[in-house]
Scaffold this motif. Structure first.
Motif, PDB file in Angstrom:
ATOM      1  N   MET A 228      27.757   1.506   2.486  1.00 50.59           N
ATOM      2  CA  MET A 228      26.211   0.993   2.061  1.00 50.59           C
ATOM      3  C   MET A 228      25.656  -0.192   2.712  1.00 50.59           C
ATOM      4  SD  MET A 228      23.601   1.831  -1.128  1.00 50.59           S
ATOM      5  CE  MET A 228      23.850   0.044  -1.742  1.00 50.59           C
ATOM      6  N   ASN A 229      24.973  -0.343   3.825  1.00 51.71           N
ATOM      7  CA  ASN A 229      24.609  -1.611   4.219  1.00 51.71           C
ATOM      8  C   ASN A 229      23.285  -2.061   3.927  1.00 51.71           C
ATOM      9  OD1 ASN A 229      25.291  -3.879   5.485  1.00 51.71           O
ATOM     10  ND2 ASN A 229      24.325  -3.324   7.483  1.00 51.71           N
ATOM     11  N   GLU A 230      22.407  -1.150   3.262  1.00 56.43           N
ATOM     12  CA  GLU A 230      21.041  -1.540   2.799  1.00 56.43           C
ATOM     13  C   GLU A 230      21.062  -2.327   1.686  1.00 56.43           C
ATOM     14  OE1 GLU A 230      21.254   2.197   4.103  1.00 56.43           O
ATOM     15  OE2 GLU A 230      20.920   1.049   5.948  1.00 56.43           O
ATOM     16  N   LEU A 231      20.250  -3.075   1.615  1.00 59.86           N
ATOM     17  CA  LEU A 231      20.320  -4.027   0.048  1.00 59.86           C
ATOM     18  C   LEU A 231      18.950  -3.586  -0.379  1.00 59.86           C
ATOM     19  CD1 LEU A 231      21.479  -5.996  -1.624  1.00 59.86           C
ATOM     20  CD2 LEU A 231      20.190  -7.799  -0.492  1.00 59.86           C
ATOM     21  N   ILE A 232      17.713  -3.712   0.315  1.00 62.34           N
ATOM     22  CA  ILE A 232      16.486  -3.426  -0.077  1.00 62.34           C
ATOM     23  C   ILE A 232      15.744  -2.264   0.380  1.00 62.34           C
ATOM     24  CG2 ILE A 232      14.140  -4.327  -0.573  1.00 62.34           C
ATOM     25  CD1 ILE A 232      15.282  -7.142  -0.003  1.00 62.34           C
ATOM     26  N   GLU A 233      15.166  -1.391  -0.256  1.00 64.36           N
ATOM     27  CA  GLU A 233      14.474  -0.109   0.162  1.00 64.36           C
ATOM     28  C   GLU A 233      13.222  -0.124  -0.344  1.00 64.36           C
ATOM     29  OE1 GLU A 233      18.124   2.691  -1.076  1.00 64.36           O
ATOM     30  OE2 GLU A 233      16.706   3.854   0.469  1.00 64.36           O
ATOM     31  N   ILE A 234      12.214  -0.312   0.318  1.00 62.82           N
ATOM     32  CA  ILE A 234      10.685  -0.265   0.091  1.00 62.82           C
ATOM     33  C   ILE A 234      10.091   0.935   0.693  1.00 62.82           C
ATOM     34  CG2 ILE A 234       8.699  -1.688   0.267  1.00 62.82           C
ATOM     35  CD1 ILE A 234      10.447  -4.357   0.565  1.00 62.82           C
ATOM     36  N   VAL A 235       9.425   1.619  -0.300  1.00 60.69           N
ATOM     37  CA  VAL A 235       8.844   2.900   0.288  1.00 60.69           C
ATOM     38  C   VAL A 235       7.474   2.851  -0.326  1.00 60.69           C
ATOM     39  CG1 VAL A 235       8.791   5.285   0.315  1.00 60.69           C
ATOM     40  CG2 VAL A 235      11.055   4.047   0.282  1.00 60.69           C
ATOM     41  N   GLY A 236       6.412   2.850   0.635  1.00 63.65           N
ATOM     42  CA  GLY A 236       5.097   3.100   0.478  1.00 63.65           C
ATOM     43  C   GLY A 236       4.804   2.072  -0.625  1.00 63.65           C
ATOM     44  N   LEU A 237       4.805   0.865  -0.511  1.00 60.69           N
ATOM     45  CA  LEU A 237       4.633  -0.172  -1.357  1.00 60.69           C
ATOM     46  C   LEU A 237       3.297  -0.489  -1.326  1.00 60.69           C
ATOM     47  CD1 LEU A 237       6.013  -1.683  -3.832  1.00 60.69           C
ATOM     48  CD2 LEU A 237       6.125  -3.535  -2.286  1.00 60.69           C
ATOM     49  N   THR A 238       2.449  -0.684  -2.568  1.00 58.80           N
ATOM     50  CA  THR A 238       1.015  -0.853  -2.340  1.00 58.80           C
ATOM     51  C   THR A 238       0.770  -1.672  -3.604  1.00 58.80           C
ATOM     52  OG1 THR A 238       0.351   1.020  -1.030  1.00 58.80           O
ATOM     53  CG2 THR A 238      -1.464  -0.175  -2.472  1.00 58.80           C
ATOM     54  N   LYS A 239      -0.249  -2.775  -3.547  1.00 62.59           N
ATOM     55  CA  LYS A 239      -0.464  -3.524  -4.714  1.00 62.59           C
ATOM     56  C   LYS A 239      -2.043  -3.816  -4.648  1.00 62.59           C
ATOM     57  CE  LYS A 239      -0.302  -5.702  -8.596  1.00 62.59           C
ATOM     58  NZ  LYS A 239      -0.196  -5.040  -9.741  1.00 62.59           N
ATOM     59  N   SER A 240      -2.872  -3.196  -5.340  1.00 61.34           N
ATOM     60  CA  SER A 240      -4.097  -3.847  -5.531  1.00 61.34           C
ATOM     61  C   SER A 240      -4.769  -4.479  -6.657  1.00 61.34           C
ATOM     62  CB  SER A 240      -5.147  -2.697  -4.847  1.00 61.34           C
ATOM     63  OG  SER A 240      -4.828  -1.526  -5.728  1.00 61.34           O
ATOM     64  N   TYR A 241      -5.139  -5.697  -6.590  1.00 55.33           N
ATOM     65  CA  TYR A 241      -5.582  -6.203  -7.824  1.00 55.33           C
ATOM     66  C   TYR A 241      -6.906  -5.622  -8.460  1.00 55.33           C
ATOM     67  CZ  TYR A 241      -1.878  -9.581  -6.470  1.00 55.33           C
ATOM     68  OH  TYR A 241      -0.759 -10.200  -6.295  1.00 55.33           O
ATOM     69  N   ASP A 242      -7.736  -5.129  -7.408  1.00 63.61           N
ATOM     70  CA  ASP A 242      -8.881  -4.487  -7.772  1.00 63.61           C
ATOM     71  C   ASP A 242      -9.072  -3.456  -6.814  1.00 63.61           C
ATOM     72  OD1 ASP A 242     -10.704  -5.878  -6.319  1.00 63.61           O
ATOM     73  OD2 ASP A 242     -10.801  -7.284  -7.645  1.00 63.61           O
ATOM     74  N   GLU A 243     -10.261  -2.535  -6.962  1.00 62.56           N
ATOM     75  CA  GLU A 243     -10.700  -1.553  -5.890  1.00 62.56           C
ATOM     76  C   GLU A 243     -10.891  -2.242  -4.572  1.00 62.56           C
ATOM     77  OE1 GLU A 243     -13.549  -1.148  -8.853  1.00 62.56           O
ATOM     78  OE2 GLU A 243     -11.553  -1.405  -9.494  1.00 62.56           O
ATOM     79  N   ARG A 244     -11.418  -3.508  -4.553  1.00 57.69           N
ATOM     80  CA  ARG A 244     -11.954  -4.121  -3.439  1.00 57.69           C
ATOM     81  C   ARG A 244     -10.774  -4.749  -2.485  1.00 57.69           C
ATOM     82  NH1 ARG A 244     -17.208  -7.201  -4.628  1.00 57.69           N
ATOM     83  NH2 ARG A 244     -16.338  -7.202  -6.597  1.00 57.69           N
ATOM     84  N   SER A 245      -9.739  -5.254  -3.536  1.00 58.99           N
ATOM     85  CA  SER A 245      -8.849  -6.340  -2.706  1.00 58.99           C
ATOM     86  C   SER A 245      -7.342  -5.590  -2.772  1.00 58.99           C
ATOM     87  CB  SER A 245      -8.618  -7.525  -3.233  1.00 58.99           C
ATOM     88  OG  SER A 245      -8.247  -7.361  -4.414  1.00 58.99           O
ATOM     89  N   VAL A 246      -6.780  -4.989  -1.641  1.00 61.15           N
ATOM     90  CA  VAL A 246      -5.451  -4.681  -1.494  1.00 61.15           C
ATOM     91  C   VAL A 246      -4.549  -5.652  -0.916  1.00 61.15           C
ATOM     92  CG1 VAL A 246      -4.021  -2.574  -0.626  1.00 61.15           C
ATOM     93  CG2 VAL A 246      -6.414  -2.273  -1.050  1.00 61.15           C
ATOM     94  N   ALA A 247      -3.783  -6.461  -1.952  1.00 60.28           N
ATOM     95  CA  ALA A 247      -2.859  -7.302  -1.229  1.00 60.28           C
ATOM     96  C   ALA A 247      -1.768  -6.848  -0.381  1.00 60.28           C
ATOM     97  CB  ALA A 247      -2.557  -8.046  -2.545  1.00 60.28           C
ATOM     98  N   VAL A 248      -1.012  -5.666  -0.845  1.00 60.58           N
ATOM     99  CA  VAL A 248      -0.010  -5.202  -0.061  1.00 60.58           C
ATOM    100  C   VAL A 248      -0.387  -3.708   0.053  1.00 60.58           C
ATOM    101  CG1 VAL A 248       2.397  -4.580  -0.050  1.00 60.58           C
ATOM    102  CG2 VAL A 248       1.859  -6.794  -0.779  1.00 60.58           C
TER     103      VAL A 248
END
Lengths: 233, 122
Positions: free
Chosen positions: A1-21
């Motif tokens: 297994m060579n993968e260290l990090i697996e990120i899937v569909g990652l989203t972060k919004s602080y409020d409805e208007r600002s989506v940071a990731v």
């Protein structure tokens, strides 16, 4: 297994208007030194804070070494924040002891060796150290852990060129084929030759993930020059 | 001292050239031991994986030999080193001629200039 990090569909919004990731899917292997690059406000620090569990994703998931973010991953992720977080009234040696108590993977002798090689007296209080020396001590504390993932948020901002060289050398000397180092920075030119791969972020999205030599081969220019072209305002 | 590298070309190719140069110039003699990937990466201030890739390339060309117990050595094949040295010399000459031709000199004039310069150096 060579993968260290697996990120899937990652989203972060602080409020409805600002989506940071915004909906990032990305897999990072072991044994790489990766640059996390992007203009101000592109979501780098938000991504980093989700990697080390300081922020919870709004949607999507992160796995490190096959585990979702939690106490087990936190124990294996070493994080250098983008600001000084060490208490001013403490001495260097008190912080070394503190890190030793806090992190099982902390190697005290390694930290003391590195401090000695820089002639930093462990008895000094943080408030008497210069900005550059504080940065170096913080980096030494972080790099003295035997982690799977090192996340360094702006490790070379605001230090002189000699200190910058020391920091880059420390990263190279601590290279471990089982671990990955993720470095966020604006100073691409200074760090480029230390990196395997780069991640470009824009408006919270993944704009590019490729190797440094790929960019140089394909475009005949440095990552720094290419970055300026892609993100020209 | 970190190695000076061009910013517009792949790093690994420049590492290959640099180590080649160090071998043909005798800094690392035939059969001599080379530093480890890690040491050389730290010396050059480059990524260890990139240095590894450069070493792999030099191994493919035969200039470097890996011995299981001894680490990496420069080849003892002096003819090969000579041949690579010759190749590098030809590249430099070609580049020089191209630049001189851009300045408008003919082949004969270039040779004449070289002769004059060599005479004044001696």
């Amino acid at each position: 297994m060579n993968e260290l990090i697996e990120i899937v569909g990652l989203t972060k919004s602080y409020d409805e208007r600002s989506v940071a990731v915004n909906n990032i899917t990305l897999t990072l292997p072991k044994g790489k030194i990766v640059g996390l690059l992007g203009p101000n406000g592109s979501g780098k620090t938000t991504l980093i804070k989700m990697l080390n569990g300081l922020l919870k994703p709004t949607r999507g998931s992160i796995k490190i070494n096959g585990r979702f973010i939690g106490p087990e991953t936190k124990a294996r992720v070493a994080y250098l924040p983008d600001r000084n977080c060490l208490p001013e009234y403490r001495t260097v040696s008190e912080m070394v002891a503190y890190f030793g108590d806090f992190y099982e993977d902390f190697e005290k002798t390694r930290a003391l060796e590195m401090l000695q090689s820089l002639n930093i007296d462990p008895g000094t209080k943080f408030k008497t150290l210069s900005k550059g020396t504080k940065e170096k001590v913080q980096l030494i504390l972080v790099m003295s852990r035997k982690a799977d993932l090192y996340v360094l948020d702006e490790p070379i901002a605001g230090v002189d060129p000699a200190a910058r060289d020391y920091i880059l050398r420390t990263i190279i000397n601590n290279y471990n084929p089982e671990a990955t180092v993720l470095i966020s920075t604006h100073l691409i030119g200074d760090i480029e030759q230390v990196l395997d791969e780069v991640i470009f972020m824009r408006y919270g999205q993944l704009a590019l993930y490729t190797s440094v030599d790929n960019i140089r081969e394909k475009y005949g220019k440095s990552v720094d020059a290419y970055f300026r072209e892609v993100f020209a305002c | 001292m970190a190695w000076e590298l061009d910013s517009d070309r792949p790093i690994y190719a420049q590492l290959v050239e640099r180590i080649q140069m160090q071998i043909v110039s005798g800094m690392y003699p035939p059969g001599g031991k080379l530093p480890s990937v890690r040491e050389l990466a730290a010396l050059a201030a480059v990524n260890p994986n990139t240095m590894q890739k450069a070493f792999a390339e030099l191994e493919r060309s035969g200039l470097i030999v890996t011995q299981r117990t001894n680490g990496r050595l420069v080849t003892e094949d002096e003819a090969l080193i000579k041949q690579i040295r010759q190749g590098l010399a030809e590249e430099h000459v070609k580049e020089f001629f191209n630049k001189m031709k851009e300045l408008g000199f003919t082949g004969g004039e270039i040779v004449e200039i070289i002769r004059e310069n060599q005479a004044s150096e001696e």
